[in-house]
Design an enzyme around this catalytic site. Structure first.
Site, short mmCIF file in Angstrom:
data_model
loop_
_atom_site.label_atom_id
_atom_site.label_comp_id
_atom_site.label_asym_id
_atom_site.label_seq_id
_atom_site.Cartn_x
_atom_site.Cartn_y
_atom_site.Cartn_z
N GLY A 195 0.80 -1.23 0.00
CA GLY A 195 0.00 0.00 0.00
C GLY A 195 0.83 1.27 0.00
N SER A 205 -1.07 -9.48 2.29
CA SER A 205 -0.34 -10.71 2.58
C SER A 205 -0.37 -11.03 4.08
CB SER A 205 1.10 -10.64 2.08
OG SER A 205 1.73 -9.49 2.58
N ASP A 222 6.84 -1.76 7.72
CA ASP A 222 6.80 -0.97 6.50
C ASP A 222 7.41 0.39 6.80
OD1 ASP A 222 4.87 -1.44 3.76
OD2 ASP A 222 5.69 0.59 4.08
N GLN A 241 13.50 -1.68 6.81
CA GLN A 241 14.04 -3.04 6.90
C GLN A 241 15.56 -3.05 6.97
OE1 GLN A 241 12.91 -4.02 2.44
NE2 GLN A 241 14.41 -5.51 3.13
N ASP A 263 9.49 -8.75 1.36
CA ASP A 263 8.75 -8.19 0.22
C ASP A 263 8.71 -6.67 0.41
OD1 ASP A 263 7.21 -7.94 -2.05
OD2 ASP A 263 5.33 -8.46 -1.09
N HIS A 266 13.04 -4.13 -2.02
CA HIS A 266 13.66 -4.92 -3.09
C HIS A 266 14.96 -4.28 -3.59
CE1 HIS A 266 10.23 -7.43 -2.84
NE2 HIS A 266 9.41 -6.52 -3.31
N GLU A 291 11.62 -12.25 -1.89
CA GLU A 291 10.81 -12.16 -3.11
C GLU A 291 11.43 -11.16 -4.10
OE1 GLU A 291 6.75 -11.14 -2.36
OE2 GLU A 291 6.37 -12.92 -1.13
C1 LIG Z 1 5.29 -4.78 -2.71
S1 LIG Z 1 4.73 -3.92 -1.32
C2 LIG Z 1 4.39 -5.25 -0.18
C3 LIG Z 1 3.19 -6.07 -0.56
C4 LIG Z 1 2.71 -7.03 0.49
N1 LIG Z 1 3.78 -7.78 1.09
C5 LIG Z 1 1.70 -8.00 -0.13
O1 LIG Z 1 2.11 -9.06 -0.67
O2 LIG Z 1 0.51 -7.72 -0.05
C6 LIG Z 1 6.22 -3.21 -0.71
C7 LIG Z 1 6.07 -2.39 0.56
O3 LIG Z 1 7.39 -2.20 1.08
C8 LIG Z 1 7.45 -0.94 1.69
N2 LIG Z 1 8.88 -0.50 1.78
C9 LIG Z 1 9.63 0.14 0.86
N3 LIG Z 1 10.87 0.35 1.33
C10 LIG Z 1 10.91 -0.20 2.57
C11 LIG Z 1 11.92 -0.30 3.58
N4 LIG Z 1 13.16 0.20 3.40
N5 LIG Z 1 11.61 -0.89 4.73
C12 LIG Z 1 10.37 -1.40 4.95
N6 LIG Z 1 9.37 -1.33 4.03
C13 LIG Z 1 9.63 -0.73 2.86
C14 LIG Z 1 6.58 -0.05 0.81
O4 LIG Z 1 6.12 1.09 1.53
C15 LIG Z 1 5.48 -1.01 0.36
O5 LIG Z 1 4.32 -0.83 1.14
#
Ligand SMILES: C[S@@+](CC[C@H](N)C(=O)[O-])C[C@H]1O[C@@H](n2cnc3c(N)ncnc32)[C@H](O)[C@@H]1O
Length: 376
Positions: A195, A205, A222, A241, A263, A266, A291
């Site tokens: 989101g 998820s 997140d 993360q 996830d 990335h 992932e």
């Molecule tokens: C692809 S979405 C996750 C989808 C979820 N896991 C699902 O399958 O429904 C990626 C999420 O990672 C978060 N994100 C981006 N950079 C991040 C970081 N450095 N640490 C933690 N979360 C992060 C974004 O805000 C986003 O909400």
């Protein structure tokens, strides 16, 4: 928000009636039954029954005491109410409270319905030649959650709005690795709630894992605010993360995870930083999954399509872990990542865009010195 002590109820659910009843009393029978019924509402997928209306009373017996709660079902959702507010019941479901705990949070094979009775109070039959009350559809859905079966992860991903099936095709792979763990009390941590900047969006998820792992506590982190996302057994934390202090603070609250799913951003540097910090803190027998490994080849994410073995890319780092599995076979003392991870990595699996690392004790030893393969 995870109730701090729901883990105690889940752990007790695998025990004897006496153990469960002791925990029920310590937990507070009212609160415990309410939590169990919330779980049944979650598992019922009531949005499939948008026109159904019913008030279902649960009467759960604990020694001399009876704990009652009512679930009002309408417009495709269910709410728990105090007796008066929820309305007159169409049906009462009676059972021993301990049996309900075991049926909701216990291991699959231990579930029973020996003490359950269903008493219909209103008669609105399905049809002139079928005297089953119409509210039976609702009751069946609610009780379905006392015997969670083999839910299809792809269907759950679609239902809850995760791209783990459809855009990606991870769910059959998750099924392969998660099925043996499914019946255990677990802590599951996902990096990336989903989101992005919308505080109310995401969490698909987390709901998927909550449904699939019926005995697990689920945590999600997140970088964006996600406090509006959650539910019983689900908790979210805000931070990066790649920030070890933040990750430690999360683990301080959740305890060591059994499963970590990355996830998140990335970005290769973030993927590697999280893996380096969290893998040592994973429980033995646990799984760490990464992932969207396609980003390992994309410079925008710190990846490379030329230097395929660079340890600064996610795939390059995971390939080092493949060597770490054989750390005892090197003719020179291992160093770096191979030395750090080797004793704890028992398996590395590569799939399209998904890596799975198994944690355990990897100290089988090499062939003995007298073995012919070792001489010469
Ligand atoms: C692809 S979405 C996750 C989808 C979820 N896991 C699902 O399958 O429904 C990626 C999420 O990672 C978060 N994100 C981006 N950079 C991040 C970081 N450095 N640490 C933690 N979360 C992060 C974004 O805000 C986003 O909400």
């Amino acid at each position: 928000m995870i109730e701090d002590d729901v883990g105690e109820l889940i752990a007790a659910a695998g025990g004897t009636d006496e153990t469960i009843e002791g925990v029920l009393r310590a937990f507070g029978p009212e609160r415990a039954v309410r939590l169990l019924l919330e779980e049944l509402v979650h598992r019922a997928d009531l949005e499939d029954l948008p026109h159904a209306r019913a008030v279902v009373r649960f009467a759960c017996h604990l020694g001399e005491r009876t704990v009652e709660h009512r679930i009002r079902v309408e417009k495709g959702s269910g709410s728990l109410g105090a007796d008066a507010g929820a309305g007159e019941p169409d049906v009462t479901v009676r059972c021993a409270a301990a049996e309900l705990v075991r049926a909701v949070f216990g291991p699959t094979g231990a579930r029973t319905s020996a003490t359950r009775r269903v008493e219909w109070h209103t008669t609105d039959p399905i049809g002139p030649h079928n005297e089953v009350p119409r509210t039976a559809f609702v009751v069946q859905r609610l009780l379905r959650g006392t015997a969670p079966g083999r839910e299809d992860l792809a269907e759950l991903a679609l239902r809850f709005g995760s791209d783990k099936w459809g855009l990606h095709f991870y769910t059959p792979l998750y099924e392969r690795h998660f099925a043996p763990l499914r019946d255990r009390p677990l802590t599951v941590l996902e990096l990336g709630v989903g989101g992005f900047d919308d505080p109310r969006a995401g969490g698909g998820s987390l709901q998927l894992w909550r449904r699939y792992f019926h005995r697990a506590l689920i945590a999600g982190i997140d970088i964006a605010e996600k406090t509006a996302v959650g539910g019983a057994r689900v908790r979210t934390f805000r931070g990066s993360q790649a920030d070890p202090d933040f990750l430690d603070a999360v683990l301080e609250e959740t305890g060591p995870p059994d499963i970590v799913i990355d996830d998140g951003s990335h970005r290769c540097a973030d993927v590697i930083a999280s893996l380096r910090h969290l893998f040592p803190r994973l429980r033995p027998g646990g799984l760490y999954l990464v992932e969207d490994l396609q980003t390992s080849y994309w410079p925008r994410y710190g990846g490379s399509s030329e230097s395929l073995s660079s340890p600064a890319t996610s795939m390059g780092f995971l390939k080092e872990l493949a060597d770490a599995v054989n750390h005892e076979e090197l003719n020179v003392p291992p160093s770096g990542t191979v030395a750090d991870f080797g004793p704890h990595v028992v398996g590395v699996h590569f799939y399209h865009n998904l890596g799975v690392i198994e944690k355990g004790v990897n100290q089988e030893g090499t062939l003995p010195p007298w073995h012919p393969a070792r001489s010469g």
